[in-house]
Design a protein around this motif. Sequence first.
Motif, PDB file in Angstrom:
ATOM      1  N   LEU A 208       0.822  -1.212   0.000  1.00 15.79           N
ATOM      2  CA  LEU A 208       0.000   0.000   0.000  1.00 15.79           C
ATOM      3  C   LEU A 208       0.857   1.263   0.000  1.00 15.79           C
ATOM      4  O   LEU A 208       0.471   2.291  -0.566  1.00 15.79           O
ATOM      5  CB  LEU A 208      -0.931   0.004   1.216  1.00 15.79           C
ATOM      6  N   GLY A 209       2.029   1.189   0.614  1.00 13.80           N
ATOM      7  CA  GLY A 209       2.921   2.338   0.609  1.00 13.80           C
ATOM      8  C   GLY A 209       3.681   2.480  -0.690  1.00 13.80           C
ATOM      9  O   GLY A 209       3.942   3.593  -1.152  1.00 13.80           O
ATOM     10  N   ALA A 210       4.020   1.354  -1.325  1.00 15.64           N
ATOM     11  CA  ALA A 210       4.869   1.373  -2.511  1.00 15.64           C
ATOM     12  C   ALA A 210       4.101   1.434  -3.821  1.00 15.64           C
ATOM     13  O   ALA A 210       4.681   1.732  -4.866  1.00 15.64           O
ATOM     14  CB  ALA A 210       5.783   0.142  -2.518  1.00 15.64           C
ATOM     15  N   ILE A 211       2.808   1.170  -3.797  1.00 18.21           N
ATOM     16  CA  ILE A 211       2.028   1.129  -5.039  1.00 18.21           C
ATOM     17  C   ILE A 211       1.810   2.509  -5.620  1.00 18.21           C
ATOM     18  O   ILE A 211       1.542   2.677  -6.808  1.00 18.21           O
ATOM     19  CB  ILE A 211       0.663   0.431  -4.800  1.00 18.21           C
ATOM     20  N   GLY A 212       1.908   3.544  -4.779  1.00 22.08           N
ATOM     21  CA  GLY A 212       1.756   4.914  -5.271  1.00 22.08           C
ATOM     22  C   GLY A 212       0.450   5.552  -4.833  1.00 22.08           C
ATOM     23  O   GLY A 212      -0.613   4.940  -4.927  1.00 22.08           O
ATOM     24  N   PHE A 213       0.533   6.782  -4.360  1.00 22.68           N
ATOM     25  CA  PHE A 213      -0.661   7.494  -3.898  1.00 22.68           C
ATOM     26  C   PHE A 213      -1.677   7.729  -5.008  1.00 22.68           C
ATOM     27  O   PHE A 213      -2.881   7.600  -4.772  1.00 22.68           O
ATOM     28  CB  PHE A 213      -0.257   8.829  -3.252  1.00 22.68           C
ATOM     29  N   PRO A 214      -1.274   8.070  -6.240  1.00 24.59           N
ATOM     30  CA  PRO A 214      -2.270   8.260  -7.301  1.00 24.59           C
ATOM     31  C   PRO A 214      -3.095   7.009  -7.565  1.00 24.59           C
ATOM     32  O   PRO A 214      -4.290   7.100  -7.855  1.00 24.59           O
ATOM     33  CB  PRO A 214      -1.424   8.632  -8.527  1.00 24.59           C
ATOM     34  N   VAL A 215      -2.459   5.840  -7.450  1.00 24.69           N
ATOM     35  CA  VAL A 215      -3.170   4.583  -7.664  1.00 24.69           C
ATOM     36  C   VAL A 215      -4.216   4.379  -6.581  1.00 24.69           C
ATOM     37  O   VAL A 215      -5.367   3.989  -6.864  1.00 24.69           O
ATOM     38  CB  VAL A 215      -2.184   3.404  -7.693  1.00 24.69           C
ATOM     39  N   LEU A 216      -3.853   4.637  -5.329  1.00 22.72           N
ATOM     40  CA  LEU A 216      -4.802   4.494  -4.224  1.00 22.72           C
ATOM     41  C   LEU A 216      -5.979   5.452  -4.395  1.00 22.72           C
ATOM     42  O   LEU A 216      -7.128   5.090  -4.124  1.00 22.72           O
ATOM     43  CB  LEU A 216      -4.096   4.764  -2.888  1.00 22.72           C
ATOM     44  N   ILE A 217      -5.697   6.663  -4.843  1.00 30.03           N
ATOM     45  CA  ILE A 217      -6.761   7.652  -5.046  1.00 30.03           C
ATOM     46  C   ILE A 217      -7.718   7.182  -6.143  1.00 30.03           C
ATOM     47  O   ILE A 217      -8.948   7.298  -6.014  1.00 30.03           O
ATOM     48  CB  ILE A 217      -6.163   9.023  -5.397  1.00 30.03           C
ATOM     49  N   GLU A 218      -7.178   6.632  -7.219  1.00 25.81           N
ATOM     50  CA  GLU A 218      -8.038   6.157  -8.305  1.00 25.81           C
ATOM     51  C   GLU A 218      -8.841   4.924  -7.889  1.00 25.81           C
ATOM     52  O   GLU A 218      -9.985   4.762  -8.306  1.00 25.81           O
ATOM     53  CB  GLU A 218      -7.199   5.860  -9.547  1.00 25.81           C
ATOM     54  N   ILE A 219      -8.242   4.062  -7.092  1.00 25.11           N
ATOM     55  CA  ILE A 219      -8.986   2.899  -6.585  1.00 25.11           C
ATOM     56  C   ILE A 219     -10.141   3.362  -5.709  1.00 25.11           C
ATOM     57  O   ILE A 219     -11.253   2.818  -5.780  1.00 25.11           O
ATOM     58  CB  ILE A 219      -8.046   1.956  -5.812  1.00 25.11           C
ATOM     59  N   LEU A 220      -9.902   4.370  -4.876  1.00 17.67           N
ATOM     60  CA  LEU A 220     -10.971   4.938  -4.050  1.00 17.67           C
ATOM     61  C   LEU A 220     -12.075   5.522  -4.932  1.00 17.67           C
ATOM     62  O   LEU A 220     -13.270   5.332  -4.650  1.00 17.67           O
ATOM     63  CB  LEU A 220     -10.402   6.015  -3.134  1.00 17.67           C
ATOM     64  N   SER A 221     -11.691   6.215  -6.003  1.00 15.14           N
ATOM     65  CA  SER A 221     -12.672   6.785  -6.925  1.00 15.14           C
ATOM     66  C   SER A 221     -13.471   5.678  -7.608  1.00 15.14           C
ATOM     67  O   SER A 221     -14.684   5.820  -7.836  1.00 15.14           O
ATOM     68  CB  SER A 221     -11.971   7.653  -7.976  1.00 15.14           C
ATOM     69  N   TYR A 222     -12.809   4.584  -7.943  1.00 10.77           N
ATOM     70  CA  TYR A 222     -13.496   3.462  -8.577  1.00 10.77           C
ATOM     71  C   TYR A 222     -14.525   2.839  -7.626  1.00 10.77           C
ATOM     72  O   TYR A 222     -15.661   2.533  -8.032  1.00 10.77           O
ATOM     73  CB  TYR A 222     -12.484   2.408  -9.012  1.00 10.77           C
ATOM     74  N   ILE A 223     -14.115   2.651  -6.368  1.00 13.86           N
ATOM     75  CA  ILE A 223     -15.056   2.102  -5.372  1.00 13.86           C
ATOM     76  C   ILE A 223     -16.248   3.031  -5.203  1.00 13.86           C
ATOM     77  O   ILE A 223     -17.409   2.584  -5.113  1.00 13.86           O
ATOM     78  CB  ILE A 223     -14.325   1.891  -4.027  1.00 13.86           C
ATOM     79  N   HIS A 224     -15.983   4.330  -5.186  1.00 19.41           N
ATOM     80  CA  HIS A 224     -17.074   5.317  -5.068  1.00 19.41           C
ATOM     81  C   HIS A 224     -18.028   5.225  -6.261  1.00 19.41           C
ATOM     82  O   HIS A 224     -19.252   5.334  -6.102  1.00 19.41           O
ATOM     83  CB  HIS A 224     -16.471   6.721  -4.979  1.00 19.41           C
ATOM     84  N   SER A 225     -17.463   5.004  -7.456  1.00 21.40           N
ATOM     85  CA  SER A 225     -18.308   4.893  -8.649  1.00 21.40           C
ATOM     86  C   SER A 225     -19.195   3.655  -8.609  1.00 21.40           C
ATOM     87  O   SER A 225     -20.322   3.676  -9.103  1.00 21.40           O
ATOM     88  CB  SER A 225     -17.430   4.872  -9.909  1.00 21.40           C
ATOM     89  N   ARG A 226     -18.688   2.589  -8.029  1.00 15.83           N
ATOM     90  CA  ARG A 226     -19.482   1.354  -7.941  1.00 15.83           C
ATOM     91  C   ARG A 226     -20.675   1.540  -7.010  1.00 15.83           C
ATOM     92  O   ARG A 226     -21.770   1.044  -7.285  1.00 15.83           O
ATOM     93  CB  ARG A 226     -18.595   0.203  -7.442  1.00 15.83           C
ATOM     94  N   PHE A 227     -20.449   2.251  -5.918  1.00 16.07           N
ATOM     95  CA  PHE A 227     -21.544   2.487  -4.967  1.00 16.07           C
ATOM     96  C   PHE A 227     -22.570   3.465  -5.525  1.00 16.07           C
ATOM     97  O   PHE A 227     -23.756   3.367  -5.228  1.00 16.07           O
ATOM     98  CB  PHE A 227     -20.989   3.013  -3.649  1.00 16.07           C
ATOM     99  N   ASN A 228     -22.103   4.424  -6.316  1.00 11.03           N
ATOM    100  CA  ASN A 228     -22.997   5.454  -6.840  1.00 11.03           C
ATOM    101  C   ASN A 228     -23.423   5.187  -8.282  1.00 11.03           C
ATOM    102  O   ASN A 228     -24.036   6.049  -8.921  1.00 11.03           O
ATOM    103  CB  ASN A 228     -22.324   6.822  -6.741  1.00 11.03           C
ATOM    104  N   LYS A 229     -23.056   3.990  -8.788  1.00 11.02           N
ATOM    105  CA  LYS A 229     -23.515   3.508 -10.088  1.00 11.02           C
ATOM    106  C   LYS A 229     -23.225   4.479 -11.237  1.00 11.02           C
ATOM    107  O   LYS A 229     -24.112   4.906 -11.967  1.00 11.02           O
ATOM    108  CB  LYS A 229     -25.013   3.192 -10.038  1.00 11.02           C
ATOM    109  N   TYR A 230     -21.956   4.856 -11.380  1.00  5.23           N
ATOM    110  CA  TYR A 230     -21.541   5.600 -12.559  1.00  5.23           C
ATOM    111  C   TYR A 230     -20.221   5.009 -13.039  1.00  5.23           C
ATOM    112  O   TYR A 230     -19.501   4.356 -12.284  1.00  5.23           O
ATOM    113  CB  TYR A 230     -21.401   7.097 -12.280  1.00  5.23           C
ATOM    114  N   GLN A 231     -19.927   5.209 -14.309  1.00  5.35           N
ATOM    115  CA  GLN A 231     -18.756   4.592 -14.918  1.00  5.35           C
ATOM    116  C   GLN A 231     -17.481   5.368 -14.579  1.00  5.35           C
ATOM    117  O   GLN A 231     -17.463   6.593 -14.638  1.00  5.35           O
ATOM    118  CB  GLN A 231     -18.922   4.512 -16.438  1.00  5.35           C
TER     119      GLN A 231
END
Length: 456
Positions: A208-231
């Motif tokens: 989680l530390g080495a994968i990169g902060f931008p990747v974690l942010i995009e994964i969070l955005s993806y999870i948010h999109s799944r809950f709010n049903k948008y692509q």
Amino acid sequence: MRLELPLFNKIELTAPQFIVIIYAVATSISAIMLSLPWATKPGVDLSFVDILFTTVSAITVTGLTVTNTAESFTPFGVGVIAASMQAGGIGIMTLWTFVWVVLGKNIGLGYRQLIMVDQNRNQLMGLVKVIQLVFGFAIFIQFVGVVYFASIFYYRGYYPEIGQALYYAVFHAISAYTNGGFDIFGNSLIGFQNDYLVQSGSMVLIVLGAIGFPVLIEILSYIHSRFNKYQYRFSLFTKVTLFIYFLLLVLGAAGIWLIERAGVLADKAWHEQFFVSMFLSVTSRSGGLTTIDVTNLFVPTLFFVSILMFIGASPSSVGGGIRTTTFATLILAVRSFAMGKRHIHVFGKRLDDEDVLKSFVVFTTGVILIMGSILVINILEADNASLVNIAFEVTSAFGTCGLSTGVIPEFTNISKFILMVLMFIGRIGILAFLFAINHDKKPSNYKYPVEKIIVG
């Protein structure tokens, strides 16, 4: 371009140069604190160079040491090291910006430039929001890690007192997430070689530390999109980063197993072989913690792990090295050239030519730094260490990894300074380092005629 800072408007510095100064100042402050009498245990006498080496290793979240941390430093000294790892891992400008935002202050253009360099970002837009997310990720992930490890340390009987379990859990969670590589157990994680819960939790934090902060942010955005049903579509950076990072983890573990199945893995059960191989592959990306004695590895394994450390972690992460996307770009460039293609295509996109050039610059500079350092240190330390051990320590320093064969305490001060410089460059990044030593001359308004030369 001159950096515009309200508090330093008379100083002619670029953002990379200012970042170097900031980390140098932070290193000096930490070194002074670690030099205080109550930072070391009674009877421990460390030279200034050894204290400085420890401080640089902590600020650059490397983990290379010249002394046993658990045996040499008091809880105060351990706290200084932990704070240094936290600042170096998350980023000094990230911490400063978060405090500034909490106080309700505006973040000007000059400070945004510093944040951009510190976080290895390529645009100013949305930086403050990014910093808030980065800080939030760091605190949340480490808090979960502290609860997880404290529970294991206490309920499994490693430390019978809850306060003691928390003390070790806090330090280990910080060290693992920031890929700091320091430990206060006395022998890294060798004592937990058969505890797969401790190993698994450590690997998760390192990744989680080495994968990169931008990747974690995009994964969070993806999870948010799944809950709010948008692509939501991942960026090319995240796709390439995730693919190459986990591909290297798998190939790294497989390579270590293939080489060491007749070595340190020979008398172990299949599950022990799996965890030793996987943990070494994970930690060689920048983690520094280990579950085995590295000195027992075959020479080919040390060389293979050195390659993994040289590649390092992902961009905009807590790790060092040339970075995973640089390595991926190099491989893709060679592939495209061999196939007669003019441009590099991946995941339906074309890579920017400037990014390809940057990758070759980073790789070439990294190789020059590594080879030059190995040559000089080998001349100085011919009687203290073998060439393979020196090469391993040098790549570990450059990749801010921290794995070690234990020869550094015998090094001369000059060799230690070389390793400190490598750790420093590995932390701020090669591009930032090159821009920092650049005099920022104005671009020429004329072009020279083109003439081909013979290459290859």
